[in-house]
Design a protein around this motif. Structure first.
Motif, PDB file in Angstrom:
ATOM      1  N   ALA A  11       0.817  -1.247   0.043  1.00  0.00           N
ATOM      2  CA  ALA A  11       0.031  -0.063  -0.034  1.00  0.00           C
ATOM      3  C   ALA A  11       0.845   1.171   0.006  1.00  0.00           C
ATOM      4  O   ALA A  11       0.314   2.225  -0.477  1.00  0.00           O
ATOM      5  CB  ALA A  11      -1.054   0.024   1.265  1.00  0.00           C
ATOM      6  N   ILE A  13       1.724   2.910   2.566  1.00  0.00           N
ATOM      7  CA  ILE A  13       1.343   3.956   3.717  1.00  0.00           C
ATOM      8  C   ILE A  13       2.259   3.866   4.977  1.00  0.00           C
ATOM      9  O   ILE A  13       2.478   4.916   5.294  1.00  0.00           O
ATOM     10  CB  ILE A  13      -0.362   3.571   3.739  1.00  0.00           C
ATOM     11  N   ALA A  14       2.172   2.644   5.252  1.00  0.00           N
ATOM     12  CA  ALA A  14       2.633   2.287   6.687  1.00  0.00           C
ATOM     13  C   ALA A  14       3.978   1.789   6.878  1.00  0.00           C
ATOM     14  O   ALA A  14       5.090   2.368   7.394  1.00  0.00           O
ATOM     15  CB  ALA A  14       1.618   1.964   7.677  1.00  0.00           C
ATOM     16  N   HIS A  15       4.136   0.598   6.198  1.00  0.00           N
ATOM     17  CA  HIS A  15       5.360  -0.346   6.543  1.00  0.00           C
ATOM     18  C   HIS A  15       6.423  -0.205   5.805  1.00  0.00           C
ATOM     19  O   HIS A  15       7.439   0.026   6.198  1.00  0.00           O
ATOM     20  CB  HIS A  15       4.953  -1.890   6.085  1.00  0.00           C
ATOM     21  N   TYR A  17       7.471   3.069   5.738  1.00  0.00           N
ATOM     22  CA  TYR A  17       8.000   3.956   6.604  1.00  0.00           C
ATOM     23  C   TYR A  17       8.523   3.461   7.961  1.00  0.00           C
ATOM     24  O   TYR A  17       9.578   4.083   8.468  1.00  0.00           O
ATOM     25  CB  TYR A  17       7.063   5.462   6.520  1.00  0.00           C
ATOM     26  N   MET A  18       7.797   2.481   8.216  1.00  0.00           N
ATOM     27  CA  MET A  18       8.212   1.777   9.537  1.00  0.00           C
ATOM     28  C   MET A  18       9.511   0.909   9.426  1.00  0.00           C
ATOM     29  O   MET A  18      10.360   1.058  10.255  1.00  0.00           O
ATOM     30  CB  MET A  18       6.844   0.808  10.194  1.00  0.00           C
ATOM     31  N   ALA A  21      12.316   3.645   9.162  1.00  0.00           N
ATOM     32  CA  ALA A  21      12.739   4.002  10.604  1.00  0.00           C
ATOM     33  C   ALA A  21      13.433   3.036  11.539  1.00  0.00           C
ATOM     34  O   ALA A  21      14.343   3.473  12.150  1.00  0.00           O
ATOM     35  CB  ALA A  21      11.374   4.724  11.294  1.00  0.00           C
ATOM     36  N   ALA A  41       3.612   5.668  -1.110  1.00  0.00           N
ATOM     37  CA  ALA A  41       2.501   6.262  -1.800  1.00  0.00           C
ATOM     38  C   ALA A  41       2.840   7.579  -2.243  1.00  0.00           C
ATOM     39  O   ALA A  41       2.333   8.121  -3.015  1.00  0.00           O
ATOM     40  CB  ALA A  41       1.266   6.202  -1.050  1.00  0.00           C
ATOM     41  N   SER A  84       7.789  -6.579   6.966  1.00  0.00           N
ATOM     42  CA  SER A  84       7.311  -7.225   8.373  1.00  0.00           C
ATOM     43  C   SER A  84       8.457  -7.445   9.332  1.00  0.00           C
ATOM     44  O   SER A  84       8.531  -7.254  10.431  1.00  0.00           O
ATOM     45  CB  SER A  84       6.400  -8.113   8.319  1.00  0.00           C
ATOM     46  N   VAL A  87      10.327  -4.466  10.684  1.00  0.00           N
ATOM     47  CA  VAL A  87       9.546  -4.008  11.596  1.00  0.00           C
ATOM     48  C   VAL A  87       9.606  -4.872  13.030  1.00  0.00           C
ATOM     49  O   VAL A  87       9.736  -4.399  13.912  1.00  0.00           O
ATOM     50  CB  VAL A  87       7.886  -3.970  11.179  1.00  0.00           C
TER      51      VAL A  87
ATOM     52  N   LEU B  94       2.978  -9.529  15.122  1.00  0.00           N
ATOM     53  CA  LEU B  94       4.485 -10.135  14.754  1.00  0.00           C
ATOM     54  C   LEU B  94       5.137 -10.598  16.140  1.00  0.00           C
ATOM     55  O   LEU B  94       5.930 -11.509  15.968  1.00  0.00           O
ATOM     56  CB  LEU B  94       5.364  -8.994  14.402  1.00  0.00           C
ATOM     57  N   SER B 124       3.935   6.695  11.325  1.00  0.00           N
ATOM     58  CA  SER B 124       4.256   5.104  11.170  1.00  0.00           C
ATOM     59  C   SER B 124       5.695   5.010  11.602  1.00  0.00           C
ATOM     60  O   SER B 124       5.926   4.077  12.233  1.00  0.00           O
ATOM     61  CB  SER B 124       4.038   4.622   9.500  1.00  0.00           C
ATOM     62  N   GLY B 125       6.565   5.925  10.963  1.00  0.00           N
ATOM     63  CA  GLY B 125       7.929   5.948  11.408  1.00  0.00           C
ATOM     64  C   GLY B 125       8.102   5.991  13.204  1.00  0.00           C
ATOM     65  O   GLY B 125       8.815   5.378  13.693  1.00  0.00           O
ATOM     66  N   MET B 128       8.167   2.958  15.710  1.00  0.00           N
ATOM     67  CA  MET B 128       9.467   2.359  15.850  1.00  0.00           C
ATOM     68  C   MET B 128      10.070   2.983  16.927  1.00  0.00           C
ATOM     69  O   MET B 128      11.133   2.253  17.440  1.00  0.00           O
ATOM     70  CB  MET B 128      10.207   2.182  14.745  1.00  0.00           C
TER      71      MET B 128
END
Lengths: 104, 154
Positions: A11, A13-15, A17-18, A21, A41, A84, A87, B94, B124-125, B128
């Motif tokens: 997507a 959207i989230a993963h 950027y996670m 980070a 995105a 994942s 993350v 997870l 989102s970042g 973490m």
């Protein structure tokens, strides 16, 4: 140790950027240089230059989809994992990349 | 972006004591909140999109947090909700933890490269960041949560 990374999820959207980070978080803990390009995105951000890629000891693809402009990384050592996994355990990914860089 | 974050995230976007009994129940309840606030046009369709995404891979990122999300035609305007649930919900996380804190992200197809996506990416970042997560988990008023989000969403 110089690491460059690319993150991308479905997507965007989230993963994406996670994962970016978390790679930065755990690379910094080891005092490794890291730059991470996000392909999400919002398109490509923090884009890696060819010089940065050439100078890197290892490349991390934290992706659930194909990497855009993958030809930039030809002949590099590449660790490919899903977002994942990064993350869940960023430390393990950074350690695995370091091992790959050292040829272990 | 700073001037808009308080428009993007207000107390309307925070739900304390969601009272959900399962993952599905949580997503349903949050979809209803989004519909009530005018962000989505159809609860069932939106819910279906979120569950589809969940099927591809879990959004239970560990540490009792989940970030279900959907980019869909049923979203009128990009937004997010932060909800807390007293009971831990099974989310196939997870790290195996049950979920008590849910960031739901709804993204409109019309949005591309705009400031809302940027704020969602930033948040989102931040997930973490152990300090950020600890603060969010500890906060028990809307005001407090809002303060943490607005400080970080810049």
């Amino acid at each position: 140790m110089k690491i460059v990374g690319v993150t991308a999820c479905i997507a965007g959207i989230a993963h994406t950027y996670m994962a970016a980070a978390n790679l930065k978080k755990f690379a910094k803990k080891e005092n490794y240089d890291i730059k991470v390009e996000t392909q999400g995105a919002m398109g490509i951000e923090n884009e890696l230059s060819q010089a940065e890629i050439d100078a890197a000891d290892v490349v991390i693809f934290a992706v659930d989809t194909t990497v855009q402009n993958e030809e930039r990384f030809t002949s590099k050592k590449i660790l490919e994992v899903g977002t994942s996994k990064v993350v869940k355990d960023g430390r393990e990914t950074i350690e695995a990349a370091a091992r790959l860089a050292k040829g272990e | 972006m700073n001037e808009n974050i308080s428009e993007f995230i207000s107390e309307k976007n925070i739900v304390l004591n969601l009272g959900a009994s399962s993952q599905l129940d949580a997503i349903q309840k949050l979809a209803r909140v989004l519909e009530k606030n005018g962000y989505i046009d159809n609860v069932l369709d939106f819910q279906k999109d979120v569950l589809e995404r969940e099927k591809a891979s879990t959004t239970g990122i560990g540490n009792e947090m989940a970030i279900p999300h959907s980019k869909s035609e049923h979203v009128r305007q990009t937004t997010m909700l932060l909800a807390k649930n007293d009971v831990g919900l099974e989310w196939n996380s997870l790290d195996g933890s049950s979920v008590k804190c849910i960031f739901l992200m709804a993204v409109s197809l019309k949005d591309k490269g705009d400031e809302h996506l940027k704020m969602l990416a930033t948040l989102s970042g931040e997930l973490m960041d152990d300090d950020f997560v600890r603060a969010i988990k500890k906060a028990d008023s809307k005001k407090e949560i809002l303060k943490i989000l607005q400080k970080k969403g810049k």
